[in-house]
Design an enzyme around this catalytic site. Structure first.
Site, PDB file in Angstrom:
ATOM      1  N   GLY A  11     -11.110  -1.396   5.433  1.00 24.21           N
ATOM      2  CA  GLY A  11      -9.779  -1.984   5.625  1.00 24.21           C
ATOM      3  C   GLY A  11      -9.008  -1.211   6.688  1.00 24.21           C
ATOM      4  O   GLY A  11      -9.075   0.016   6.730  1.00 24.21           O
ATOM      5  N   ARG A  72     -16.235  -5.198   7.473  1.00 16.16           N
ATOM      6  CA  ARG A  72     -17.063  -4.766   6.341  1.00 16.16           C
ATOM      7  C   ARG A  72     -18.478  -5.211   6.699  1.00 16.16           C
ATOM      8  O   ARG A  72     -18.693  -6.328   7.157  1.00 16.16           O
ATOM      9  CB  ARG A  72     -16.620  -5.438   5.051  1.00 16.16           C
ATOM     10  N   ASP A 103     -13.913   5.624   1.646  1.00 17.73           N
ATOM     11  CA  ASP A 103     -15.083   6.100   0.917  1.00 17.73           C
ATOM     12  C   ASP A 103     -16.389   5.406   1.331  1.00 17.73           C
ATOM     13  O   ASP A 103     -17.425   6.051   1.546  1.00 17.73           O
ATOM     14  CB  ASP A 103     -14.747   5.851  -0.563  1.00 17.73           C
ATOM     15  N   THR A 126      -7.190   5.046   5.324  1.00 15.94           N
ATOM     16  CA  THR A 126      -7.079   3.955   4.346  1.00 15.94           C
ATOM     17  C   THR A 126      -5.706   4.040   3.696  1.00 15.94           C
ATOM     18  O   THR A 126      -5.224   5.152   3.441  1.00 15.94           O
ATOM     19  CB  THR A 126      -8.177   4.013   3.265  1.00 15.94           C
ATOM     20  N   ASP A 128      -5.121   3.327   0.742  1.00 21.61           N
ATOM     21  CA  ASP A 128      -5.276   3.528  -0.702  1.00 21.61           C
ATOM     22  C   ASP A 128      -5.065   4.971  -1.178  1.00 21.61           C
ATOM     23  O   ASP A 128      -4.788   5.206  -2.344  1.00 21.61           O
ATOM     24  CB  ASP A 128      -6.671   3.073  -1.154  1.00 21.61           C
ATOM     25  N   ASP A 130      -7.271   7.149  -1.836  1.00 16.97           N
ATOM     26  CA  ASP A 130      -8.132   7.205  -3.018  1.00 16.97           C
ATOM     27  C   ASP A 130      -9.326   8.154  -2.871  1.00 16.97           C
ATOM     28  O   ASP A 130     -10.323   8.005  -3.567  1.00 16.97           O
ATOM     29  CB  ASP A 130      -8.638   5.793  -3.362  1.00 16.97           C
ATOM     30  N   MET A 170      -1.277  -2.864  -3.392  1.00 17.09           N
ATOM     31  CA  MET A 170      -2.721  -2.617  -3.239  1.00 17.09           C
ATOM     32  C   MET A 170      -3.109  -1.220  -3.724  1.00 17.09           C
ATOM     33  O   MET A 170      -2.297  -0.494  -4.298  1.00 17.09           O
ATOM     34  CB  MET A 170      -3.125  -2.793  -1.790  1.00 17.09           C
ATOM     35  N   GLY A 171      -4.373  -0.853  -3.460  1.00 12.03           N
ATOM     36  CA  GLY A 171      -4.838   0.493  -3.827  1.00 12.03           C
ATOM     37  C   GLY A 171      -6.210   0.520  -4.460  1.00 12.03           C
ATOM     38  O   GLY A 171      -6.662   1.572  -4.915  1.00 12.03           O
ATOM     39  N   ARG A 172      -6.852  -0.634  -4.550  1.00 14.75           N
ATOM     40  CA  ARG A 172      -8.144  -0.712  -5.255  1.00 14.75           C
ATOM     41  C   ARG A 172      -8.012  -0.086  -6.639  1.00 14.75           C
ATOM     42  O   ARG A 172      -7.134  -0.466  -7.369  1.00 14.75           O
ATOM     43  CB  ARG A 172      -9.231  -0.028  -4.439  1.00 14.75           C
ATOM     44  N   GLN A 252       1.645  -4.972   3.477  1.00 19.48           N
ATOM     45  CA  GLN A 252       1.690  -3.504   3.340  1.00 19.48           C
ATOM     46  C   GLN A 252       0.609  -2.806   4.173  1.00 19.48           C
ATOM     47  O   GLN A 252       0.621  -1.587   4.303  1.00 19.48           O
ATOM     48  CB  GLN A 252       1.583  -3.084   1.870  1.00 19.48           C
TER      49      GLN A 252
HETATM   50  P1  ADP Z   1     -13.732   1.805   3.043  1.00 17.94           P
HETATM   51  O1  ADP Z   1     -14.422   2.583   4.087  1.00 17.94           O
HETATM   52  O2  ADP Z   1     -12.286   1.598   3.334  1.00 17.94           O
HETATM   53  O3  ADP Z   1     -14.007   2.339   1.641  1.00 17.94           O
HETATM   54  P2  ADP Z   1     -15.653  -0.303   2.488  1.00 17.94           P
HETATM   55  O4  ADP Z   1     -15.917   0.096   1.090  1.00 17.94           O
HETATM   56  O5  ADP Z   1     -15.571  -1.752   2.803  1.00 17.94           O
HETATM   57  O6  ADP Z   1     -14.313   0.317   3.075  1.00 17.94           O
HETATM   58  O7  ADP Z   1     -16.802   0.346   3.381  1.00 17.94           O
HETATM   59  C1  ADP Z   1     -16.793   0.170   4.781  1.00 17.94           C
HETATM   60  C2  ADP Z   1     -18.192  -0.035   5.268  1.00 17.94           C
HETATM   61  O8  ADP Z   1     -18.959   1.151   5.028  1.00 17.94           O
HETATM   62  C3  ADP Z   1     -18.982  -1.125   4.562  1.00 17.94           C
HETATM   63  O9  ADP Z   1     -18.655  -2.398   5.034  1.00 17.94           O
HETATM   64  C4  ADP Z   1     -20.399  -0.718   4.918  1.00 17.94           C
HETATM   65  O10 ADP Z   1     -20.695  -1.071   6.248  1.00 17.94           O
HETATM   66  C5  ADP Z   1     -20.324   0.797   4.839  1.00 17.94           C
HETATM   67  N1  ADP Z   1     -20.785   1.249   3.503  1.00 17.94           N
HETATM   68  C6  ADP Z   1     -20.165   1.110   2.322  1.00 17.94           C
HETATM   69  N2  ADP Z   1     -20.915   1.590   1.308  1.00 17.94           N
HETATM   70  C7  ADP Z   1     -22.073   2.055   1.868  1.00 17.94           C
HETATM   71  C8  ADP Z   1     -23.255   2.678   1.358  1.00 17.94           C
HETATM   72  N3  ADP Z   1     -23.421   2.900   0.055  1.00 17.94           N
HETATM   73  N4  ADP Z   1     -24.216   3.015   2.232  1.00 17.94           N
HETATM   74  C9  ADP Z   1     -24.063   2.791   3.556  1.00 17.94           C
HETATM   75  N5  ADP Z   1     -22.968   2.202   4.096  1.00 17.94           N
HETATM   76  C10 ADP Z   1     -21.976   1.838   3.284  1.00 17.94           C
HETATM   77  O1  F6P Z   2      -8.918  -0.502   1.079  1.00 17.99           O
HETATM   78  C1  F6P Z   2      -7.768  -1.113   1.567  1.00 17.99           C
HETATM   79  C2  F6P Z   2      -7.501  -2.401   0.848  1.00 17.99           C
HETATM   80  O2  F6P Z   2      -6.334  -2.990   1.411  1.00 17.99           O
HETATM   81  C3  F6P Z   2      -7.362  -2.303  -0.655  1.00 17.99           C
HETATM   82  O3  F6P Z   2      -6.112  -1.809  -1.061  1.00 17.99           O
HETATM   83  C4  F6P Z   2      -7.619  -3.721  -1.069  1.00 17.99           C
HETATM   84  O4  F6P Z   2      -8.111  -3.797  -2.391  1.00 17.99           O
HETATM   85  C5  F6P Z   2      -8.702  -4.154  -0.101  1.00 17.99           C
HETATM   86  O5  F6P Z   2      -8.583  -3.292   1.034  1.00 17.99           O
HETATM   87  C6  F6P Z   2      -8.606  -5.564   0.359  1.00 17.99           C
HETATM   88  O6  F6P Z   2      -9.731  -5.828   1.144  1.00 17.99           O
HETATM   89  P1  F6P Z   2      -9.898  -7.081   2.123  1.00 17.99           P
HETATM   90  O7  F6P Z   2      -9.170  -6.750   3.383  1.00 17.99           O
HETATM   91  O8  F6P Z   2     -11.362  -7.159   2.355  1.00 17.99           O
HETATM   92  O9  F6P Z   2      -9.335  -8.245   1.416  1.00 17.99           O
END
Ligand code: ADP
Ligand code: F6P
Length: 320
Positions: A11, A72, A103, A126, A128, A130, A170-172, A252
């Site tokens: 995000g 993503r 994360d 992010t 969040d 988090d 938000m905030g997961r 937000q």
């Molecule tokens: P954030 O980085 O904000 O937590 P996401 O959870 O969507 O957002 O993760 C971002 C991107 O990181 C994912 O779309 C994917 O490309 C990569 N990713 C997430 N989890 C894994 C994983 N377990 N192994 C490798 N790449 C990952």
């Molecule tokens: O990680 C940032 C965030 O805005 C979270 O707070 C929310 O749950 C999620 O991304 C929403 O994701 P998307 O943009 O894929 O709807």
């Protein structure tokens, strides 16, 4: 190290542009070549990559979102897909990568490092907040201030109509946006995933407060703490007072980053490039007690279980 790349993933968050700017300008000051990858890991596997210069990041510091775009890319969990990303980096002879995200982004970074020996530095970006190892992530402070603006507006209209306002943020699975906005906005109730809550108690307390002459109440609900419509219905039925729901949503996540996020972005971006220049091990950057820190990716996780209960108690005490 002479050639590095930077990407934003997951995000978007206010301050990502300021962070890319810091990475680019620091790299150029160290006489390194710097490339921008579009759309995070999705762009890296497809070879969407361009060389950046100092003017590429002009007039960016104050802009929300990310000019490199983000995405993503669920397929990136697959080692063979990760190999395509490594091929892109090799084709440009890029030796190090700065990955700005949360994360999930750091899990991808860890895989690139452990499976293929790529030097990756993770910068927490992010809204969040988090992550377990850092006090703040880039974007959190701006998002909370944007939520505060919404709370102020809601207060005006709820007070005029003697209503209860339920605002979802938000905030997961992390309640930080709700907690900080709740404290700063003077909310009566802050519902977060980290702390159990009792809707019967809340409804009774709202009813009592009306009898005492307090005719509007604000509930801030973190998205991971329950279903907004079910909660509103329950509280309205039990308290007999009109509850109006607002889902603040993506508003937000946009907007110009504030001072804290811009300064954090500058410090993190500078540190990331300095680490790559010195050929340091892959790691995530964070901030602890106002000092920039580094931790191995193996020690990074989402921040479930670590929550500021003291601040939560203060929110409760001040809500009387
Ligand atoms: P954030 O980085 O904000 O937590 P996401 O959870 O969507 O957002 O993760 C971002 C991107 O990181 C994912 O779309 C994917 O490309 C990569 N990713 C997430 N989890 C894994 C994983 N377990 N192994 C490798 N790449 C990952
Ligand atoms: O990680 C940032 C965030 O805005 C979270 O707070 C929310 O749950 C999620 O991304 C929403 O994701 P998307 O943009 O894929 O709807």
């Amino acid at each position: 190290m002479e050639k590095i790349a930077v990407l934003t993933s997951g995000g978007d968050a206010p301050g990502m542009n300021a962070c890319i700017r810091a990475v680019v300008r620091t790299a150029l000051s160290f006489n390194m070549d710097v490339y921008g990858v579009e759309r995070g890991y999705a762009g890296l596997i497809k070879g969407e990559i361009n060389r950046l210069g100092t003017r590429s990041v002009s007039d960016m510091i104050h802009k929300g979102g990310t000019f490199l775009k983000t995405a993503r890319c669920p397929d990136f969990k697959d080692k063979e897909v990760q190999r395509l990303a490594v091929e892109t980096l090799s084709a440009y002879d890029i030796q190090g990568l700065v990955a700005i995200g949360g994360d999930g982004t750091f899990r991808g970074a860890r895989d690139l490092s452990e499976n293929f020996g790529i030097k990756v530095i993770g910068i927490p970006g992010t809204i969040d907040n988090d992550l377990n190892y850092t006090d703040y992530t880039v974007g959190f402070d701006t998002a909370v201030n944007t939520v505060l603006w919404a709370i102020n507006n809601l207060r005006d209209t709820m007070h005029s109509h003697d209503r209860v306002s339920l605002l979802e943020v938000m905030g997961r699975k992390c309640g930080d946006i709700a907690l900080y906005a709740g404290v700063a906005g003077g909310a009566e109730y802050v519902l977060v995933p980290e702390i159990p809550y009792d809707l019967d108690e809340i409804s009774k307390s709202i009813k009592k407060s009306y009898l005492r002459g307090k005719t509007s109440n604000m509930i801030i609900l973190a998205e991971g703490a329950g279903n907004r419509d079910e909660i509103a219905k329950y509280v309205q039925e039990k308290s007999g007072i009109n509850v109006k729901v607002t889902n603040f949503g993506y508003i937000q996540r946009g907007g110009s980053p504030n001072m804290q996020d811009r300064v954090l972005a500058a410090r993190f971006g500078y540190k990331a490039v300095e680490l790559l220049k010195n050929d340091s091990d892959s790691c995530a950057i964070g901030i602890k007690d106002n000092k920039v820190i580094t931790v191995p990716f193996s020690e990074v996780s989402t921040r479930t279980g670590r929550f500021d209960t003291e601040l939560y108690d203060i929110a409760h005490t001040l809500s009387l």
